[in-house]
Design a protein around this motif. Sequence first.
Motif, PDB file in Angstrom:
ATOM      1  N   ALA A 680       0.823  -1.216   0.000  1.00 46.76           N
ATOM      2  CA  ALA A 680       0.000   0.000   0.000  1.00 46.76           C
ATOM      3  C   ALA A 680       0.847   1.251   0.000  1.00 46.76           C
ATOM      4  O   ALA A 680       0.455   2.294  -0.525  1.00 46.76           O
ATOM      5  N   ARG A 703      -0.823   2.950  -3.156  1.00 52.45           N
ATOM      6  CA  ARG A 703      -1.761   4.067  -3.216  1.00 52.45           C
ATOM      7  C   ARG A 703      -1.152   5.337  -2.624  1.00 52.45           C
ATOM      8  O   ARG A 703      -1.719   6.408  -2.763  1.00 52.45           O
ATOM      9  N   VAL A 731      -1.190   7.431  -7.572  1.00 55.76           N
ATOM     10  CA  VAL A 731      -0.479   7.347  -6.292  1.00 55.76           C
ATOM     11  C   VAL A 731      -0.362   8.747  -5.696  1.00 55.76           C
ATOM     12  O   VAL A 731       0.084   9.681  -6.378  1.00 55.76           O
ATOM     13  N   ARG A 732      -0.770   8.874  -4.464  1.00 59.55           N
ATOM     14  CA  ARG A 732      -0.629  10.172  -3.782  1.00 59.55           C
ATOM     15  C   ARG A 732       0.793  10.264  -3.225  1.00 59.55           C
ATOM     16  O   ARG A 732       1.257   9.383  -2.515  1.00 59.55           O
ATOM     17  N   ALA A 773      -4.408   5.115   2.313  1.00 61.57           N
ATOM     18  CA  ALA A 773      -3.716   4.311   1.314  1.00 61.57           C
ATOM     19  C   ALA A 773      -3.960   2.847   1.629  1.00 61.57           C
ATOM     20  O   ALA A 773      -3.377   2.307   2.544  1.00 61.57           O
ATOM     21  N   GLY A 776      -2.815  -2.436  -2.431  1.00 57.12           N
ATOM     22  CA  GLY A 776      -3.109  -2.574  -3.845  1.00 57.12           C
ATOM     23  C   GLY A 776      -3.463  -4.009  -4.180  1.00 57.12           C
ATOM     24  O   GLY A 776      -3.511  -4.883  -3.321  1.00 57.12           O
TER      25      GLY A 776
END
Length: 777
Positions: A680, A703, A731-732, A773, A776
């Motif tokens: 993640a 994420r 993606v942040r 997040a 994934g």
Amino acid sequence: MTALVLLGCPAGAGAVVAVVMAGGALAVAVTVPTGGMRGLRNAVIAVLACAAAVAGSVAFRVHAVTTGPVAELVERRASVAAEAVVTGDPRETARRGGPFRRESFVVPARVESVETAAGRVTLRAPVMLFASGDEWRSLLPSQRVAVSGRLGPADPGELLAGVMLVRSAPRVLSGPSWEQRAAGALRSGLREAAGVLPPAQRGLLPGLVAGDVSQMDEQVRADFKDAGLSHLLAVSGANLAIVAGAAVALARMAGLPLAARAVLAIFAMVAFTIVARPSPSVLRALLMGGVAAVALGTGRSRDGVAALAVTVLGLVLFVPDLARSYGFALSVCATAGILVLAPRWRDRLSARMPRWLAEATAVAAAAQTAVTPVLVLMSGQLTPVAIPANLLAGPAVAPATLLGFVAALVAPLHMGLAELLVRPAGLATGWIVEVAEHAAGFPLGVLPWPGGVTGLVLLAVAFPVALLVLRHRWPRRIALALLVGAVAAVTVAAPIVVRWPPPAWLLVACDVGQGDALLVAAGPGRAVVVDAGPDPVLVDRCLRSMGIGEVPLVVLTHPHLDHVGGLAGVFRGRRVGAVVVTPHGAGGREGAALSADLARRRVAEWAARPGARWRFGPSELTVVGPGPTASPPGAGEGSAVNNASVVVHVRWAAGSALLSGDIETEAQGELVRHGLPPAAILKVPHHGSGRYDPAFFAAVGARAALISVGAGNGYGHPAPSTLGLLHRLGVRVHRTDLSGDLAVVARDGSLAVVSRGRRSPAAGGPARPWGSARDGP
């Protein structure tokens, strides 16, 4: 001011100013009658005459260093062999990396002969030697050495014929003078005797006594700077006053007559001068301390100001480059503040508190107020915590200085007795270390302020306003109430709004500049450290802010300085279990230095193997790289070391993270081919470098991404292409250069990233306190 301006001008300008000022003084003396304006007339004549003398002195010295054989060789950037006399202590340059970088030194010297293709030339020219190698550390002033290197120009305004980039180790041609030899033996004895103390006290005691900070802990030095206590580490008039005062007190107790007391005081100051090593700075301290002591002792501050002015004039006449020394400016301003402000403030405070407390408070406040403009010019900050810090540390300075001074004198005769003396001195230095540490972390202890001329102008506006407010009762009470409210807001409300360490934290990316330092939760007060950044001070501060007292495991992904340079900060005051390193032995000299450092600390060194797994508290760590062929044979040395980085997958109940070191395209591709566990959270490889494999980022499926990077770094990190790819993948991105320390926390069964809120917004989207997040695919 005359010297300050003319040091950056040609010698001719100084000569012209000297003639003009001398002519002006003569014209005033001849044309202005001695009547009612006699005082003003004499003052103008004195100012013009002093300016003429200083301008002439500067012109003479500028001419001396800008002409002659060395100046001609400097202009040609010639390579020469030279004989030089060391004129000051070799000063180790600020370095990061502990044992992982070759020591570099700046050595003041006087070149007395040079050997060129045209033959040997005898001369006397001041230069600055830039050299590397531990051989320079032991050199003492007055030693004659043979060196070779390339000459270059000095910085404008420095009274140097040039600088020399030394290519060879120094070949010692003669030993030091007797006084320098004695000083070296006494200082060495004090360092040896202080070896019985804990590390922080061991390094501080020689600094308090003789300004010897060669063994001082970097974190303690940083705390002293933030707490406004750095002046304790430089030889000052206060040191001499303490020693002379103790000698006079002993003589008085013994019933010696006044003349004998004076002789004993002089002997004590001479002995201290030898211990502190004879140098211009010690002479300056002797004169400044003598001025302040005489003025305060006689109660005649006006005479003290006159004596201070004469002292400053004499010093600038003989050593004009002091005009550009911040140390000299701080010393003069502090002394002036004590002479002019302290007596008045002491008398006013005496009505509200005991006289001894009023005097101590007035001296600390006056000195700090007087040096504030210089501090603004130097660092662009205000340090209100310095006054209480100096008040609390002050009582311990005298016993530490006296006991350390006596221990230095005794050490060459009886080391056991010297060690007994430094033990109580260690208690005093331990108290000072504690004061500095707590003061450095005090809310609002250091306030940002514009630097340079802008900061001085703002200070000049703010000071009279503050003075007007403090002179009246109700404005003073309102200001005090606002100050108390601000402190309360920072100390009470801020931790509630931005809790740090955040509850249920699992991973922290420390803001250590251009480097990596990650903390993985391992239970209360415990963390696994993955890389240690470039700076021991910064990584230690991060660990302290998180309340970490034990490190069961350290993972050093690869032996580059931005990942291992701060390792000493991890060890500071903490128990460390073992250290995991890359199995490929990459890194050459740095890798060997790392192994030697770990062996010296008696810490186990383990080679990482894919599949190795550890469980600490809520975290399970698994090594997934490097593989056997992470970097192809054609890769450069830097890329080979980066690709050998240890890659760790961390799993928690709420999700997982991949910590990827500095792996580049080749190692990323290999991990994808061999199967990469999703995560993640991704710690972006190599600070967001442009050398990446898009398939790697896609395979991780993160994420949220953490980029540990220094603000304004010269590498272009993070690369725009890397940021663009992460954004396209949804993606942040969170960056330490924009948001400070970054923490991954468990929240509602998933992972979220929260920053310490230093700066915002984070790259990749609008500012938000939380960004979730989840794992994934």
